[in-house]
Design a protein around this motif. Structure first.
Motif, short mmCIF file in Angstrom:
data_model
loop_
_atom_site.label_atom_id
_atom_site.label_comp_id
_atom_site.label_asym_id
_atom_site.label_seq_id
_atom_site.Cartn_x
_atom_site.Cartn_y
_atom_site.Cartn_z
N THR A 222 0.85 -1.19 0.00
CA THR A 222 0.00 0.00 0.00
C THR A 222 0.88 1.24 0.00
OG1 THR A 222 -0.08 0.18 2.41
CG2 THR A 222 -1.74 -1.23 1.35
N ALA A 223 0.23 2.39 -0.02
CA ALA A 223 0.97 3.65 0.00
C ALA A 223 1.68 3.85 1.33
CB ALA A 223 0.03 4.82 -0.28
N GLU A 224 1.23 3.13 2.40
CA GLU A 224 1.86 3.26 3.71
C GLU A 224 2.90 2.16 3.95
OE1 GLU A 224 -1.52 3.28 3.32
OE2 GLU A 224 -1.61 5.47 3.36
N ALA A 225 3.36 1.51 2.91
CA ALA A 225 4.31 0.42 3.06
C ALA A 225 5.61 0.91 3.70
CB ALA A 225 4.60 -0.21 1.70
N LYS A 226 6.15 0.06 4.56
CA LYS A 226 7.42 0.36 5.20
C LYS A 226 8.43 -0.74 4.88
CE LYS A 226 5.36 2.90 9.07
NZ LYS A 226 5.24 2.98 10.56
N ILE A 227 9.66 -0.33 4.79
CA ILE A 227 10.73 -1.29 4.49
C ILE A 227 11.09 -2.05 5.75
CG2 ILE A 227 13.13 -1.53 3.74
CD1 ILE A 227 12.73 0.90 1.96
N VAL A 228 10.97 -3.37 5.70
CA VAL A 228 11.33 -4.22 6.83
C VAL A 228 12.80 -4.60 6.77
CG1 VAL A 228 10.86 -6.42 7.98
CG2 VAL A 228 8.97 -5.12 6.95
#
Length: 238
Positions: A222-228
């Protein structure tokens, strides 16, 4: 007393007509099949060709030595180093995995470029490519923005990648659904961009393609994706 016999010259026996004439000794001439002038000319031609060849080889060696000296001097004076690249964030859209219909993914990618050279500016040229893959499926692609990065400069740039009419295999779609449920979606980013450099007032020709590859894991699509997690590499390919 026997009578003496007188023989006139006309009565003397003649020499045999088939008697071979006496041999004549001498030096052969060119007319007899020994072209001394042509032999000397060929020798001179071979000598001339050999001299030209050695001169040519000498010039090539001299130019190679001068080029090597110039490269070593350039490296000692400028101490060039590759710019440092890092992936800052990825925002993903258009990944509807609820059905098996085609999708049109899009991604906003933010990358940080750090040129730590003191005497070298970098031109990032056109004809670049930036792509995002899931396994072997290319989800979206775009281009790296062309710009000039001066010495000792850090720039964070954005590139927008788009895909259209992407048909996922059923196994890939199900694997993506499971990855999203686990908050761990593996993606691959590949970037290629031709570069030139500038030293003082001198701008070079294209020196190669700067390559930036990342295996990145995001928590959602999604647009709120974060890099893990991310594992990136970069280099210059000639």
């Amino acid at each position: 007393m026997p009578e003496s016999q007188n023989t006139s010259s006309s009565e003397r026996p003649a020499l045999a007509s088939n008697t071979a004439p006496p041999p004549v000794y001498g030096y052969p001439s060119p007319a007899n099949g020994f072209p001394y002038a042509n032999i000397n000319h060929r020798k001179n031609s071979w000598c001339g060709c050999c001299c030209c060849l050695w001169w040519f080889i000498g010039i090539i060696i001299t130019l190679a030595v001068l080029l090597l000296i110039a490269i070593v001097s350039f490296c000692l004076i400028t101490r060039p180093e590759l710019p440092y690249f890092a992936l800052d964030s990825i925002a993903v859209n258009g990944m509807d995995l609820t059905s098996s219909s085609v999708i049109s993914p899009a991604a906003d990618v933010f990358i940080r470029a750090d040129n730590g050279n003191n005497k070298i500016g970098i031109y990032y040229e056109k004809d670049s490519t930036v792509e995002i893959f899931y396994r072997d499926v290319r989800l979206c692609n775009g281009a790296f923005p062309a710009f000039y990065q001066p010495t000792n400069n850090v720039t964070v740039f954005q590139t927008v990648l788009k895909g259209k009419g992407i048909k996922l295999a059923e196994t890939d779609r199900k694997a993506l659904v499971k990855a999203v449920a686990k908050w761990s979606v593996p993606l691959t980013l590949k970037m290629r961009v031709p570069v030139k450099i500038k030293v003082g007032l001198v701008r070079t020709w294209k020196i190669g393609d700067f390559v930036f590859d990342c295996d990145v894991t995001v928590d959602q699509l999604t647009a709120e994706a974060k890099i893990v997690d991310s594992d990136c590499s970069y280099g210059l390919h000639h």
